[in-house]
Design an enzyme around this catalytic site. Structure first.
Site, PDB file in Angstrom:
ATOM      1  N   ARG A  51      26.737 -12.780  -8.634  1.00 18.22           N
ATOM      2  CA  ARG A  51      27.387 -13.673  -7.669  1.00 18.22           C
ATOM      3  C   ARG A  51      26.453 -14.675  -7.018  1.00 18.22           C
ATOM      4  NH1 ARG A  51      30.247  -9.637  -8.238  1.00 18.22           N
ATOM      5  NH2 ARG A  51      28.223  -8.678  -8.205  1.00 18.22           N
ATOM      6  N   THR A  52      25.328 -14.168  -6.510  1.00 20.56           N
ATOM      7  CA  THR A  52      24.492 -15.056  -5.708  1.00 20.56           C
ATOM      8  C   THR A  52      23.976 -16.198  -6.572  1.00 20.56           C
ATOM      9  OG1 THR A  52      23.902 -13.181  -4.328  1.00 20.56           O
ATOM     10  CG2 THR A  52      22.534 -15.139  -4.117  1.00 20.56           C
ATOM     11  N   LYS A  80       2.913 -12.959 -16.583  1.00 19.72           N
ATOM     12  CA  LYS A  80       1.505 -13.271 -16.930  1.00 19.72           C
ATOM     13  C   LYS A  80       0.608 -13.100 -15.716  1.00 19.72           C
ATOM     14  CE  LYS A  80       2.918 -16.809 -20.251  1.00 19.72           C
ATOM     15  NZ  LYS A  80       2.928 -18.269 -20.476  1.00 19.72           N
ATOM     16  N   ARG A 101      15.273 -15.147  -5.213  1.00 22.76           N
ATOM     17  CA  ARG A 101      15.508 -13.711  -4.988  1.00 22.76           C
ATOM     18  C   ARG A 101      14.302 -12.957  -5.520  1.00 22.76           C
ATOM     19  NH1 ARG A 101      20.869 -10.304  -6.217  1.00 22.76           N
ATOM     20  NH2 ARG A 101      21.352 -11.349  -4.267  1.00 22.76           N
ATOM     21  N   HIS A 129      19.277 -11.034   3.581  1.00 18.84           N
ATOM     22  CA  HIS A 129      20.088 -11.780   2.608  1.00 18.84           C
ATOM     23  C   HIS A 129      20.940 -12.781   3.396  1.00 18.84           C
ATOM     24  CE1 HIS A 129      22.233 -12.832  -0.883  1.00 18.84           C
ATOM     25  NE2 HIS A 129      22.555 -11.640  -1.364  1.00 18.84           N
TER      26      HIS A 129
END
Ligand code: NCD
Length: 307
Positions: A51-52, A80, A101, A129
Site C-alpha cells: 500500500r504505502t 554492496k 522505508r 509511520h
C-alpha cells in the site's frame, strides 16, 4: 526544504490543511492532474510494502509527475554496503522528493540530514509511520466529521506497531480523546510513548488485555497485525499472533452502530473476512484515502498548489 520524519513535524493547522486538500482532491481530481508535471518522486523501500509504496507512486502519477526507485533493498547498492547517507546524496541528483522505508529506526532522519530535497518517512522499523497517520486521520475525519471528542481503541501489537505510535502522537494534540490500549502483556505500548505522549499531555487512557469487554465503549477501533518481522523468536510470534480476532459475531453483540473499524493493513487473521461487508469496516477505504493524502503531502513539501 522540509522533510516529514515524525508526525509532530507538522502543526495541527498544517495537518488540518493537508486533510482539507485531500478532501478537495477527492471532490475535484482533475484540478490536480498537472500539478507535479516534470517532477520526480524516488521511492526507496528497504523493507516490504504494498500500500504505502503503490499509493505514493499512484499519488505522484495522479499529480502528473514521474516515479523512480526500488522496492527491495536487495536490488539496491545497500547490498554492496552503501550507507543511507550516500544513497540519499545520489538520489538527490535524480529526483525532487524521496519517500523512504527502512527497517532501522532513524534511517529516514539520517537521510534527511544529508538531503537537499524533502525526505518522507514511509515507515522506520518499529518507530514511526507519519503518512499512515495522515491516512488514518483523514479516514476518521471523513467518517466522524471531527478529530476530537471520541474514544479510540488500539488493539494488537502496540509494542512494534509503528502506525500506532504515530497515530497516538498525532491524536494527543486534539481535544477530549480517550484511548483504550488493548494488547497481550508482551505487546504493550512502549513506556516512552506512554510517558512522553500520553502522560505528558494528560490524555485519559486505560490498558486491558480484553477486547470484548471494552468494545461497547469505542467510537473507533484501530486493529493491527502482530509484527512478525520484529520478533526475535518465531515461537513467541506464533504464541501471540492470534491474540485477537475481530469477528462479525463480536461486532453484532458488542459494538456501537457507528463504530469505525480501521486497520493500516496488511491483515493476517486479526479481522475475519466476514467483517469486510459490515458498514463499520473502513480499512479498504482507508487504503484509498492514503493515496489522496500523499498527493496533498507531496504538493506541500514541493511547495506546489493546484491554482
Ligand atoms: C503498516 C506498516 O508498514 O507499518 N502497513 C502500512 O504501511 N499500511 C502496518 C503493518 O505492516 O502491519
Amino acid at each position: 526544504m522540509r522533510s516529514l520524519i515524525n508526525i509532530l513535524d507538522l502543526s495541527v493547522e498544517e495537518i488540518d490543511g493537508l486533510l482539507n486538500v485531500a478532501d478537495d482532491i477527492i471532490a475535484n481530481p482533475v484540478k490536480y492532474s498537472e500539478v507535479c508535471r516534470g517532477k520526480k518522486l524516488a521511492t526507496l523501500f528497504f523493507e516490504p510494502s504494498t500500500r504505502t509504496r503503490l499509493s505514493f507512486e499512484a499519488a505522484m502519477y495522479e499529480l502528473g509527475g514521474h516515479v523512480l526507485g526500488f522496492s527491495d533493498a536487495g536490488s539496491s547498492s545497500a547490498t554492496k554496503g552503501e550507507s543511507v547517507a550516500d544513497t540519499t546524496k545520489m538520489v538527490n541528483c535524480y529526483a525532487d522528493i524521496i519517500a523512504m522505508r527502512h527497517p532501522k529506526e532513524g534511517a529516514p532522519l539520517v537521510a534527511s540530514m544529508h538531503s537537499k530535497i524533502p525526505v518522507i518517512n514511509a515507515g522506520d522499523g518499529g518507530h514511526n509511520h507519519p503518512t499512515q497517520t495522515l491516512t488514518d486521520l483523514l479516514t476518521i475525519r471523513r467518517k466522524k466529521g471531527k478529530l476530537s471528542g471520541f474514544t479510540i481503541g488500539f488493539c494488537g501489537d502496540l509494542k512494534f506497531g509503528r502506525t500506532v505510535h504515530s497515530l497516538i502522537q498525532a491524536l494527543s494534540r486534539y481535544e477530549n480523546i480517550k484511548i483504550v490500549l488493548i494488547s497481550p502483556d508482551e505487546l504493550k505500548l512502549p513506556s516512552y510513548v506512554k510517558k512522553d505522549v500520553l502522560q505528558k499531555n494528560g490524555i485519559e487512557y486505560i490498558q486491558t488485555t480484553d477486547l470484548e469487554s471494552v468494545l461497547p465503549e469505542l467510537d473507533v477501533l484501530y486493529m493491527t497485525r502482530v509484527q512478525k518481522e520484529r520478533f526475535l523468536s518465531e515461537e513467541e510470534y506464533i504464541r501471540l499472533r492470534d491474540s485477537y480476532i475481530l469477528t462479525r459475531e463480536k461486532l453484532v453483540k458488542n459494538a456501537k452502530n457507528d463504530l469505525a473499524i480501521l486497520h493500516p493493513l496488511p491483515r493476517v487473521n486479526e479481522i475475519s473476512v466476514d467483517v469486510d461487508d459490515d458498514p463499520r469496516a473502513c480499512y479498504f477505504e482507508q487504503a484509498l484515502n492514503g493515496k489522496f493524502v500523499r498527493m496533498a503531502l507531496i504538493m506541500k513539501l514541493l511547495g506546489l498548489k493546484a491554482d
